[in-house]
Write a protein that holds these residues in place. Structure first.
Motif, PDB file in Angstrom:
ATOM      1  N   SER A 200       0.829  -1.198   0.000  1.00 30.23           N
ATOM      2  CA  SER A 200       0.000   0.000   0.000  1.00 30.23           C
ATOM      3  C   SER A 200       0.864   1.249   0.000  1.00 30.23           C
ATOM      4  N   GLN A 201       0.332   2.326  -0.565  1.00 30.09           N
ATOM      5  CA  GLN A 201       0.953   3.628  -0.398  1.00 30.09           C
ATOM      6  C   GLN A 201      -0.117   4.587   0.113  1.00 30.09           C
ATOM      7  N   LEU A 202       0.291   5.546   0.903  1.00 32.16           N
ATOM      8  CA  LEU A 202      -0.635   6.502   1.496  1.00 32.16           C
ATOM      9  C   LEU A 202      -0.346   7.885   0.937  1.00 32.16           C
ATOM     10  N   ARG A 203      -1.411   8.607   0.593  1.00 36.59           N
ATOM     11  CA  ARG A 203      -1.272   9.945   0.017  1.00 36.59           C
ATOM     12  C   ARG A 203      -2.051  10.920   0.904  1.00 36.59           C
ATOM     13  N   PRO A 204      -1.347  11.716   1.699  1.00 45.05           N
ATOM     14  CA  PRO A 204      -2.047  12.591   2.646  1.00 45.05           C
ATOM     15  C   PRO A 204      -2.529  13.895   2.005  1.00 45.05           C
ATOM     16  N   LEU A 205      -3.573  14.453   2.592  1.00 46.52           N
ATOM     17  CA  LEU A 205      -4.107  15.763   2.247  1.00 46.52           C
ATOM     18  C   LEU A 205      -4.417  16.510   3.531  1.00 46.52           C
ATOM     19  N   LYS A 206      -4.393  17.825   3.460  1.00 42.12           N
ATOM     20  CA  LYS A 206      -4.880  18.640   4.574  1.00 42.12           C
ATOM     21  C   LYS A 206      -5.953  19.563   4.006  1.00 42.12           C
ATOM     22  N   MET A 207      -7.207  19.150   4.165  1.00 40.41           N
ATOM     23  CA  MET A 207      -8.340  19.893   3.639  1.00 40.41           C
ATOM     24  C   MET A 207      -8.646  21.099   4.533  1.00 40.41           C
ATOM     25  N   VAL A 208      -9.334  22.072   3.970  1.00 42.77           N
ATOM     26  CA  VAL A 208      -9.784  23.243   4.727  1.00 42.77           C
ATOM     27  C   VAL A 208     -11.301  23.315   4.639  1.00 42.77           C
ATOM     28  N   LEU A 209     -11.949  23.579   5.770  1.00 43.16           N
ATOM     29  CA  LEU A 209     -13.395  23.728   5.827  1.00 43.16           C
ATOM     30  C   LEU A 209     -13.724  25.157   6.237  1.00 43.16           C
ATOM     31  N   VAL A 210     -14.686  25.758   5.554  1.00 49.19           N
ATOM     32  CA  VAL A 210     -15.084  27.141   5.818  1.00 49.19           C
ATOM     33  C   VAL A 210     -16.601  27.175   6.012  1.00 49.19           C
ATOM     34  N   LYS A 211     -17.018  27.397   7.235  1.00 48.89           N
ATOM     35  CA  LYS A 211     -18.452  27.452   7.546  1.00 48.89           C
ATOM     36  C   LYS A 211     -18.911  28.905   7.511  1.00 48.89           C
TER      37      LYS A 211
ATOM     38  N   ALA B  80     -16.537  33.970   9.051  1.00 49.42           N
ATOM     39  CA  ALA B  80     -16.626  32.526   8.822  1.00 49.42           C
ATOM     40  C   ALA B  80     -15.788  31.765   9.838  1.00 49.42           C
ATOM     41  N   GLN B  81     -16.160  30.504  10.051  1.00 50.25           N
ATOM     42  CA  GLN B  81     -15.369  29.610  10.903  1.00 50.25           C
ATOM     43  C   GLN B  81     -14.536  28.708   9.994  1.00 50.25           C
ATOM     44  N   PHE B  82     -13.275  28.519  10.375  1.00 51.87           N
ATOM     45  CA  PHE B  82     -12.352  27.717   9.586  1.00 51.87           C
ATOM     46  C   PHE B  82     -11.885  26.502  10.388  1.00 51.87           C
ATOM     47  N   ALA B  83     -11.661  25.401   9.695  1.00 48.69           N
ATOM     48  CA  ALA B  83     -11.113  24.196  10.326  1.00 48.69           C
ATOM     49  C   ALA B  83     -10.295  23.439   9.283  1.00 48.69           C
ATOM     50  N   THR B  84      -9.427  22.565   9.754  1.00 47.08           N
ATOM     51  CA  THR B  84      -8.673  21.696   8.853  1.00 47.08           C
ATOM     52  C   THR B  84      -9.031  20.244   9.122  1.00 47.08           C
ATOM     53  N   LEU B  85      -8.813  19.407   8.126  1.00 48.25           N
ATOM     54  CA  LEU B  85      -9.023  17.968   8.269  1.00 48.25           C
ATOM     55  C   LEU B  85      -7.916  17.239   7.535  1.00 48.25           C
ATOM     56  N   ASP B  86      -7.184  16.410   8.269  1.00 51.00           N
ATOM     57  CA  ASP B  86      -6.154  15.563   7.667  1.00 51.00           C
ATOM     58  C   ASP B  86      -6.811  14.302   7.115  1.00 51.00           C
ATOM     59  N   VAL B  87      -6.617  14.056   5.848  1.00 51.81           N
ATOM     60  CA  VAL B  87      -7.179  12.890   5.168  1.00 51.81           C
ATOM     61  C   VAL B  87      -6.029  12.095   4.564  1.00 51.81           C
ATOM     62  N   THR B  88      -6.053  10.787   4.778  1.00 47.46           N
ATOM     63  CA  THR B  88      -5.020   9.937   4.186  1.00 47.46           C
ATOM     64  C   THR B  88      -5.678   8.967   3.219  1.00 47.46           C
ATOM     65  N   ARG B  89      -5.404   9.146   1.950  1.00 45.53           N
ATOM     66  CA  ARG B  89      -5.949   8.247   0.926  1.00 45.53           C
ATOM     67  C   ARG B  89      -5.019   7.044   0.777  1.00 45.53           C
ATOM     68  N   ALA B  90      -5.618   5.875   0.715  1.00 41.35           N
ATOM     69  CA  ALA B  90      -4.849   4.643   0.563  1.00 41.35           C
ATOM     70  C   ALA B  90      -4.967   4.146  -0.864  1.00 41.35           C
ATOM     71  N   GLU B  91      -3.851   3.706  -1.415  1.00 39.08           N
ATOM     72  CA  GLU B  91      -3.798   3.254  -2.797  1.00 39.08           C
ATOM     73  C   GLU B  91      -2.847   2.068  -2.910  1.00 39.08           C
ATOM     74  N   PRO B  92      -2.929   1.299  -4.001  1.00 40.38           N
ATOM     75  CA  PRO B  92      -1.895   0.288  -4.247  1.00 40.38           C
ATOM     76  C   PRO B  92      -0.573   0.987  -4.525  1.00 40.38           C
ATOM     77  N   LYS B  93       0.503   0.415  -4.037  1.00 41.17           N
ATOM     78  CA  LYS B  93       1.806   1.050  -4.199  1.00 41.17           C
ATOM     79  C   LYS B  93       2.193   1.099  -5.668  1.00 41.17           C
ATOM     80  N   GLN B  94       2.640   2.293  -6.099  1.00 39.71           N
ATOM     81  CA  GLN B  94       3.042   2.527  -7.477  1.00 39.71           C
ATOM     82  C   GLN B  94       4.503   2.975  -7.501  1.00 39.71           C
ATOM     83  N   HIS B  95       5.142   2.795  -8.638  1.00 42.97           N
ATOM     84  CA  HIS B  95       6.517   3.260  -8.788  1.00 42.97           C
ATOM     85  C   HIS B  95       6.559   4.773  -8.608  1.00 42.97           C
TER      86      HIS B  95
END
Length: 402
Positions: free
Chosen positions: A235-246, A318-333
């Motif tokens: 597996s390989q993991l690809r992280p993101l840090k999303m932003v939420l704006v309410k 507005a209210q702001f927040a972050t969310l760490d998301v880790t997407r999982a994928e098959p390992k690629q070169h």
């Protein structure tokens, strides 16, 4: 041990599926429709890891066309919006007739500085006939201000409500979606696959096992590798840090801002909060670069991006927040992103990743082909012991982070 000498309280499903996100739920519905007796095991909440943290975009290859990466494999993704629409019309083996759609189309906007590049982009085979340049009176409200000087285009790609997606996929198989406690429950492997799983003392012996647990696949693969199964799969993991704006401005935007790179500068989707306000959920390059920033730095970057792209909108309250998301994928070169859904079989064990929400129908096709390859036929109906706890439903992050 022969079947005739097994304990009578052992359950014998045709297939056990690990993972209650889009991959596992789509697959159990597809298999259920084909008559297979399945159980799904989830160690947290249904949809609660990656699926409910996605933006719900069912795209037909926008990013590939934008980068000029138009391989035969990536062009296959252009079929996915129509596959989802078929499921929503009730004409697919997975029934999504109750799915809530947030938007039937998406928008894309650009400034004049990238106009020549956009001309080549729109000429791509992938997008021919799927994109329309809009006149100003048809702009989405967030871009309708006279101060906006760019161009706006409409794509026929869907945005779906991911909470509704989990509800819709769970409903036909709700009694088959079981809670798996990683601290209490056990797995027993042999050279053919998963010999047995024991949940709260209940032994379950599947004929075939699907590992579709996203971020949970690496731990499951560890057990498979010790049994010399799927030894080439990682597996390989690809992280993101999303932003939420309410905010309470009311603008509902489902759009990509295109800049000079081969990625959208910003991807915006809009989601409802229980109190009647809406959340803009911000992805794209902002979220990819965000993994190099602290939460505070990412919040600052999000505010700056909104101020730059929407100077006529006031987000000061507005209210702001972050969310760490880790997407999982098959390992690629070199950690490249996979173009397609991915499924591989070793004996009676299949590992599967959709790699993107939009590719779930493609994953279903690939896994069904592997199941049919084994010659497995649907077995007798199962009785689910009431002692087996059902997996809880997940809740979108924006319902609880503000």
């Amino acid at each position: 041990m022969s079947d005739s000498t097994l304990k009578p309280d052992t359950i014998h499903p045709d297939i056990v599926v690990f993972g209650g996100g889009i991959a596992g739920l789509w697959l159990i519905n597809r298999l259920h429709a084909a008559g297979y007796q399945c159980l799904l095991l989830e160690s947290a909440s249904l949809g609660g890891d990656q699926t409910l943290a996605s933006q719900g975009i069912i795209h037909g290859g926008l990013k590939y066309a934008l980068s000029g990466n138009l391989s035969n494999e990536s062009e296959a993704i252009a079929q996915m919006p129509d596959r989802w629409r078929a499921a929503m019309a009730g004409t697919d083996s997975v029934d999504l007739r109750n799915l809530k759609v947030l938007s039937d189309t998406q928008h894309m906007w650009s400034s004049g500085s990238v106009a020549s590049r956009m001309t080549n982009f729109f000429a791509s085979k992938m997008l021919r006939g799927r994109i329309e340049k809009l006149k100003r009176d048809h702009f989405p409200s967030a871009l309708a201000n006279k101060a906006f000087k760019g161009n706006v285009y409409k794509l026929d790609d869907l945005v779906i409500d991911t909470e509704s997606l989990i509800d819709t996929l769970s409903a036909p198989v709700r009694d088959r979606l079981l809670a798996f406690d990683t601290q209490r429950d056990t797995l027993e492997w042999n050279n053919d696959g998963l010999r047995a799983v024991t949940i709260n003392g209940q032994r379950i012996e599947p004929r075939l096992t699907l590992l579709a647990a996203g971020n949970g696949n690496p731990a499951l693969l560890d057990g498979a590798h010790r049994a010399h199964l799927l030894e080439q799969e990682h597996s390989q993991l690809r992280p993101l840090k999303m932003v939420l704006v309410k905010h309470d401005q009311g603008h509902r935007l489902y759009a990509h801002c295109v800049g000079t790179s081969n990625k959208p500068v910003l991807t915006v989707t809009t989601h409802d909060c229980p109190d009647g306000k809406v959340v803009w959920y911000l992805g794209g390059d902002l979220a990819e670069r965000g993994v190099e920033r602290t939460d505070e730095e990412q919040l600052h970057a999000g505010r700056e991006e909104l101020s730059h792209l929407f100077p006529w909108l006031d987000f000061s309250n507005a209210q702001f927040a972050t969310l760490d998301v880790t997407r999982a994928e098959p390992k690629q070169h070199a950690l490249v992103k996979p173009d397609n859904a991915y499924a591989r079989r070793d004996q009676n064990l299949i590992i599967a990743w959709p790699t993107k929400l939009t590719l779930a129908p493609d994953l279903g096709d690939r896994v069904m082909a592997l199941v049919e390859e084994t010659g497995l036929q649907p077995g007798e109906p199962l009785t689910i012991p009431p002692a087996l706890q059902r997996a809880p439903m997940g809740v979108p992050y924006w319902h609880r982070c503000f």
